[in-house]
Design a protein around this motif. Structure first.
Motif, PDB file in Angstrom:
ATOM      1  N   MET A  58      18.872  49.674  67.501  1.00  0.00           N
ATOM      2  CA  MET A  58      19.521  48.725  67.102  1.00  0.00           C
ATOM      3  C   MET A  58      19.728  47.331  67.569  1.00  0.00           C
ATOM      4  O   MET A  58      19.508  47.237  68.103  1.00  0.00           O
ATOM      5  CB  MET A  58      21.013  49.099  67.015  1.00  0.00           C
ATOM      6  CG  MET A  58      21.902  48.882  66.308  1.00  0.00           C
ATOM      7  SD  MET A  58      23.580  50.489  66.574  1.00  0.00           S
ATOM      8  CE  MET A  58      24.606  49.146  66.092  1.00  0.00           C
ATOM      9  N   THR A  59      19.457  46.674  66.246  1.00  0.00           N
ATOM     10  CA  THR A  59      19.187  45.525  66.897  1.00  0.00           C
ATOM     11  C   THR A  59      20.584  44.273  66.548  1.00  0.00           C
ATOM     12  O   THR A  59      21.656  45.351  66.508  1.00  0.00           O
ATOM     13  CB  THR A  59      17.847  44.707  65.452  1.00  0.00           C
ATOM     14  OG1 THR A  59      19.073  44.497  64.168  1.00  0.00           O
ATOM     15  CG2 THR A  59      16.940  44.888  65.413  1.00  0.00           C
ATOM     16  N   ALA A  60      20.671  43.317  67.602  1.00  0.00           N
ATOM     17  CA  ALA A  60      21.935  42.945  67.834  1.00  0.00           C
ATOM     18  C   ALA A  60      22.873  41.742  65.942  1.00  0.00           C
ATOM     19  O   ALA A  60      23.922  42.297  66.230  1.00  0.00           O
ATOM     20  CB  ALA A  60      21.672  41.598  68.450  1.00  0.00           C
ATOM     21  N   LEU A  61      21.932  41.859  65.370  1.00  0.00           N
ATOM     22  CA  LEU A  61      22.976  41.281  64.026  1.00  0.00           C
ATOM     23  C   LEU A  61      22.790  42.430  63.129  1.00  0.00           C
ATOM     24  O   LEU A  61      23.028  42.881  61.950  1.00  0.00           O
ATOM     25  CB  LEU A  61      21.859  40.590  63.276  1.00  0.00           C
ATOM     26  CG  LEU A  61      21.239  39.677  63.766  1.00  0.00           C
ATOM     27  CD1 LEU A  61      20.106  38.661  63.457  1.00  0.00           C
ATOM     28  CD2 LEU A  61      22.389  38.240  64.679  1.00  0.00           C
ATOM     29  N   PRO A 107      24.792  46.033  61.813  1.00  0.00           N
ATOM     30  CA  PRO A 107      26.174  45.898  60.655  1.00  0.00           C
ATOM     31  C   PRO A 107      26.551  47.535  61.977  1.00  0.00           C
ATOM     32  O   PRO A 107      26.203  48.532  61.727  1.00  0.00           O
ATOM     33  CB  PRO A 107      26.012  46.177  59.004  1.00  0.00           C
ATOM     34  CG  PRO A 107      24.698  46.643  59.021  1.00  0.00           C
ATOM     35  CD  PRO A 107      23.900  45.808  59.945  1.00  0.00           C
ATOM     36  N   ILE A 108      28.210  47.323  61.613  1.00  0.00           N
ATOM     37  CA  ILE A 108      28.245  48.048  62.614  1.00  0.00           C
ATOM     38  C   ILE A 108      29.162  48.831  62.005  1.00  0.00           C
ATOM     39  O   ILE A 108      30.157  48.865  61.042  1.00  0.00           O
ATOM     40  CB  ILE A 108      29.343  47.607  64.009  1.00  0.00           C
ATOM     41  CG1 ILE A 108      28.599  46.772  64.896  1.00  0.00           C
ATOM     42  CG2 ILE A 108      30.562  48.543  64.851  1.00  0.00           C
ATOM     43  CD1 ILE A 108      29.304  46.404  65.282  1.00  0.00           C
ATOM     44  N   THR A 129      34.240  50.202  64.691  1.00  0.00           N
ATOM     45  CA  THR A 129      34.953  49.210  64.418  1.00  0.00           C
ATOM     46  C   THR A 129      36.397  49.223  64.605  1.00  0.00           C
ATOM     47  O   THR A 129      37.624  49.007  64.932  1.00  0.00           O
ATOM     48  CB  THR A 129      35.236  47.886  63.382  1.00  0.00           C
ATOM     49  OG1 THR A 129      34.966  48.925  62.193  1.00  0.00           O
ATOM     50  CG2 THR A 129      33.688  47.767  62.785  1.00  0.00           C
ATOM     51  N   THR A 130      37.218  50.628  63.934  1.00  0.00           N
ATOM     52  CA  THR A 130      38.714  50.500  63.519  1.00  0.00           C
ATOM     53  C   THR A 130      39.093  51.235  64.946  1.00  0.00           C
ATOM     54  O   THR A 130      40.307  50.966  65.576  1.00  0.00           O
ATOM     55  CB  THR A 130      38.363  51.730  62.867  1.00  0.00           C
ATOM     56  OG1 THR A 130      38.013  51.531  61.362  1.00  0.00           O
ATOM     57  CG2 THR A 130      40.549  53.042  62.815  1.00  0.00           C
ATOM     58  N   ALA A 131      38.223  52.045  65.498  1.00  0.00           N
ATOM     59  CA  ALA A 131      38.305  52.225  67.052  1.00  0.00           C
ATOM     60  C   ALA A 131      38.355  51.816  67.711  1.00  0.00           C
ATOM     61  O   ALA A 131      39.422  51.135  69.209  1.00  0.00           O
ATOM     62  CB  ALA A 131      37.583  53.703  67.439  1.00  0.00           C
TER      63      ALA A 131
END
Length: 96
Positions: A1-4, A6-7, A12-14
């Protein structure tokens, strides 16, 4: 997984739920009286200490009445086993 990359939304909710709540508006019950004791607390502590004193005193009095050993007394030489009391005497009668 690259730094850019998307998550995902679940991650993100967690992360948002794991953050500490803000204490700017509500300090969490820690106003100026937080952690202070009242005279009622001191009175309650003194009452508990007096109660413990009398409980220990009573326990010591009762423990002095406990025999050193709960073993059966050894039988007498003539073959009779007894506690050394007369036949008509009731155990515990000599207590007030």
């Amino acid at each position: 997984m690259t730094a850019l990359a998307p998550i995902p939304l679940e991650q993100t909710t967690a992360l948002v739920l794991a953050q500490q709540p803000s204490t700017e508006k509500d300090p969490g019950g820690q106003q100026e009286d937080f952690g202070k004791s009242s005279p009622l607390g001191l009175l309650l502590l003194v009452v508990f200490l007096i109660a413990v004193f009398f409980l220990v005193k009573s326990m010591n009095k009762h423990l002095k009445r406990v025999p050193a050993s709960f073993d059966d007394p050894e039988p007498a030489e003539d073959g009779k086993a007894g506690s050394g009391k007369a036949e008509g005497e009731v155990a515990g009668k000599d207590r007030p």
